[in-house]
Scaffold this motif. Structure first.
Motif, PDB file in Angstrom:
ATOM      1  N   ARG A   1      31.062  15.019  63.692  1.00 51.58           N
ATOM      2  CA  ARG A   1      32.158  15.952  63.873  1.00 51.58           C
ATOM      3  C   ARG A   1      33.371  15.450  63.107  1.00 51.58           C
ATOM      4  O   ARG A   1      33.460  14.278  62.770  1.00 51.58           O
ATOM      5  N   ARG A   2      34.275  16.334  62.841  1.00 51.35           N
ATOM      6  CA  ARG A   2      35.509  15.955  62.167  1.00 51.35           C
ATOM      7  C   ARG A   2      36.360  15.151  63.135  1.00 51.35           C
ATOM      8  O   ARG A   2      36.609  15.578  64.261  1.00 51.35           O
ATOM      9  N   ALA A   3      36.813  13.991  62.711  1.00 55.21           N
ATOM     10  CA  ALA A   3      37.577  13.108  63.595  1.00 55.21           C
ATOM     11  C   ALA A   3      38.997  13.608  63.795  1.00 55.21           C
ATOM     12  O   ALA A   3      39.539  13.530  64.893  1.00 55.21           O
ATOM     13  N   HIS A   4      39.631  14.123  62.772  1.00 53.41           N
ATOM     14  CA  HIS A   4      40.982  14.649  62.884  1.00 53.41           C
ATOM     15  C   HIS A   4      41.237  15.596  61.731  1.00 53.41           C
ATOM     16  O   HIS A   4      40.598  15.523  60.693  1.00 53.41           O
ATOM     17  N   GLY A   5      42.169  16.468  61.917  1.00 58.17           N
ATOM     18  CA  GLY A   5      42.496  17.447  60.892  1.00 58.17           C
ATOM     19  C   GLY A   5      43.482  16.897  59.877  1.00 58.17           C
ATOM     20  O   GLY A   5      43.954  15.772  59.993  1.00 58.17           O
ATOM     21  N   SER A   6      43.785  17.689  58.902  1.00 57.12           N
ATOM     22  CA  SER A   6      44.733  17.303  57.868  1.00 57.12           C
ATOM     23  C   SER A   6      45.627  18.487  57.566  1.00 57.12           C
ATOM     24  O   SER A   6      45.210  19.643  57.656  1.00 57.12           O
ATOM     25  N   THR A   7      46.860  18.212  57.218  1.00 55.18           N
ATOM     26  CA  THR A   7      47.778  19.277  56.824  1.00 55.18           C
ATOM     27  C   THR A   7      47.698  19.540  55.329  1.00 55.18           C
ATOM     28  O   THR A   7      48.337  20.453  54.834  1.00 55.18           O
ATOM     29  N   CYS A   8      46.900  18.746  54.589  1.00 55.51           N
ATOM     30  CA  CYS A   8      46.761  18.903  53.141  1.00 55.51           C
ATOM     31  C   CYS A   8      45.703  19.940  52.821  1.00 55.51           C
ATOM     32  O   CYS A   8      44.667  20.003  53.458  1.00 55.51           O
ATOM     33  N   GLU A   9      45.968  20.728  51.812  1.00 54.50           N
ATOM     34  CA  GLU A   9      44.993  21.700  51.333  1.00 54.50           C
ATOM     35  C   GLU A   9      44.195  21.068  50.196  1.00 54.50           C
ATOM     36  O   GLU A   9      44.750  20.324  49.384  1.00 54.50           O
ATOM     37  N   PRO A  10      42.874  21.349  50.107  1.00 54.33           N
ATOM     38  CA  PRO A  10      42.094  20.806  48.988  1.00 54.33           C
ATOM     39  C   PRO A  10      42.569  21.388  47.662  1.00 54.33           C
ATOM     40  O   PRO A  10      43.128  22.478  47.612  1.00 54.33           O
ATOM     41  N   THR A  11      42.352  20.646  46.603  1.00 54.64           N
ATOM     42  CA  THR A  11      42.766  21.094  45.284  1.00 54.64           C
ATOM     43  C   THR A  11      41.705  20.710  44.253  1.00 54.64           C
ATOM     44  O   THR A  11      40.983  19.744  44.440  1.00 54.64           O
ATOM     45  N   ASP A  12      41.623  21.486  43.189  1.00 52.41           N
ATOM     46  CA  ASP A  12      40.713  21.181  42.093  1.00 52.41           C
ATOM     47  C   ASP A  12      41.448  20.486  40.949  1.00 52.41           C
ATOM     48  O   ASP A  12      40.877  20.188  39.924  1.00 52.41           O
ATOM     49  N   ARG A  13      42.745  20.230  41.142  1.00 54.71           N
ATOM     50  CA  ARG A  13      43.545  19.607  40.089  1.00 54.71           C
ATOM     51  C   ARG A  13      43.247  18.118  39.999  1.00 54.71           C
ATOM     52  O   ARG A  13      42.872  17.487  40.962  1.00 54.71           O
ATOM     53  N   GLU A  14      43.480  17.574  38.817  1.00 46.87           N
ATOM     54  CA  GLU A  14      43.343  16.134  38.605  1.00 46.87           C
ATOM     55  C   GLU A  14      44.457  15.428  39.372  1.00 46.87           C
ATOM     56  O   GLU A  14      45.557  15.954  39.489  1.00 46.87           O
ATOM     57  N   PRO A  15      44.189  14.231  39.883  1.00 48.68           N
ATOM     58  CA  PRO A  15      45.248  13.499  40.575  1.00 48.68           C
ATOM     59  C   PRO A  15      46.402  13.164  39.621  1.00 48.68           C
ATOM     60  O   PRO A  15      46.188  12.953  38.437  1.00 48.68           O
ATOM     61  N   VAL A  16      47.600  13.134  40.154  1.00 51.10           N
ATOM     62  CA  VAL A  16      48.771  12.765  39.360  1.00 51.10           C
ATOM     63  C   VAL A  16      48.763  11.253  39.180  1.00 51.10           C
ATOM     64  O   VAL A  16      48.677  10.519  40.161  1.00 51.10           O
ATOM     65  N   PRO A  17      48.812  10.773  37.939  1.00 47.11           N
ATOM     66  CA  PRO A  17      48.776   9.317  37.729  1.00 47.11           C
ATOM     67  C   PRO A  17      50.016   8.654  38.318  1.00 47.11           C
ATOM     68  O   PRO A  17      51.110   9.199  38.243  1.00 47.11           O
ATOM     69  N   LYS A  18      49.826   7.487  38.899  1.00 45.87           N
ATOM     70  CA  LYS A  18      50.949   6.737  39.447  1.00 45.87           C
ATOM     71  C   LYS A  18      51.539   5.880  38.336  1.00 45.87           C
ATOM     72  O   LYS A  18      50.825   5.166  37.644  1.00 45.87           O
ATOM     73  N   ILE A  19      52.838   5.980  38.165  1.00 49.19           N
ATOM     74  CA  ILE A  19      53.521   5.200  37.136  1.00 49.19           C
ATOM     75  C   ILE A  19      54.349   4.136  37.836  1.00 49.19           C
ATOM     76  O   ILE A  19      55.138   4.436  38.720  1.00 49.19           O
ATOM     77  N   THR A  20      54.111   2.905  37.455  1.00 47.85           N
ATOM     78  CA  THR A  20      54.854   1.814  38.076  1.00 47.85           C
ATOM     79  C   THR A  20      55.945   1.338  37.117  1.00 47.85           C
ATOM     80  O   THR A  20      55.757   1.328  35.900  1.00 47.85           O
ATOM     81  N   ALA A  21      57.070   0.961  37.690  1.00 54.41           N
ATOM     82  CA  ALA A  21      58.160   0.437  36.869  1.00 54.41           C
ATOM     83  C   ALA A  21      57.756  -0.936  36.350  1.00 54.41           C
ATOM     84  O   ALA A  21      57.175  -1.730  37.068  1.00 54.41           O
ATOM     85  N   GLY A  22      58.042  -1.208  35.146  1.00 54.55           N
ATOM     86  CA  GLY A  22      57.621  -2.513  34.657  1.00 54.55           C
ATOM     87  C   GLY A  22      58.290  -2.866  33.445  1.00 54.55           C
ATOM     88  O   GLY A  22      58.497  -3.662  32.764  1.00 54.55           O
TER      89      GLY A  22
END
Length: 60
Positions: free
Chosen positions: A39-60
């Motif tokens: 069974r599903r353990a808990h719900g989520s407020t996020c909607e699924p998406t087919d988009r590519e993840p946004v790359p994380k940019i770190t300061a450096g």
């Protein structure tokens, strides 16, 4: 959950990475859904998406 697998025949599986104990390596498992006993353990407020993840940019 790492992935949702939708098969052409209509079957759906969800893929997980599991660690069985502190001293063991992780394993990948896929479980069919729906399945008696799962069974599903808990719900989520996020909607699924087919988009590519946004790359994380770190300061450096």
């Amino acid at each position: 959950m790492t992935a949702r697998l939708d098969h052409p025949a209509g079957r759906t599986e969800y893929q997980f990475i599991l660690q069985t104990s502190r001293n063991r390596a992780t394993v990948h498992r896929a479980y069919r859904w729906p399945q008696p006993g799962l069974r599903r353990a808990h719900g989520s407020t996020c909607e699924p998406t087919d988009r590519e993840p946004v790359p994380k940019i770190t300061a450096g």
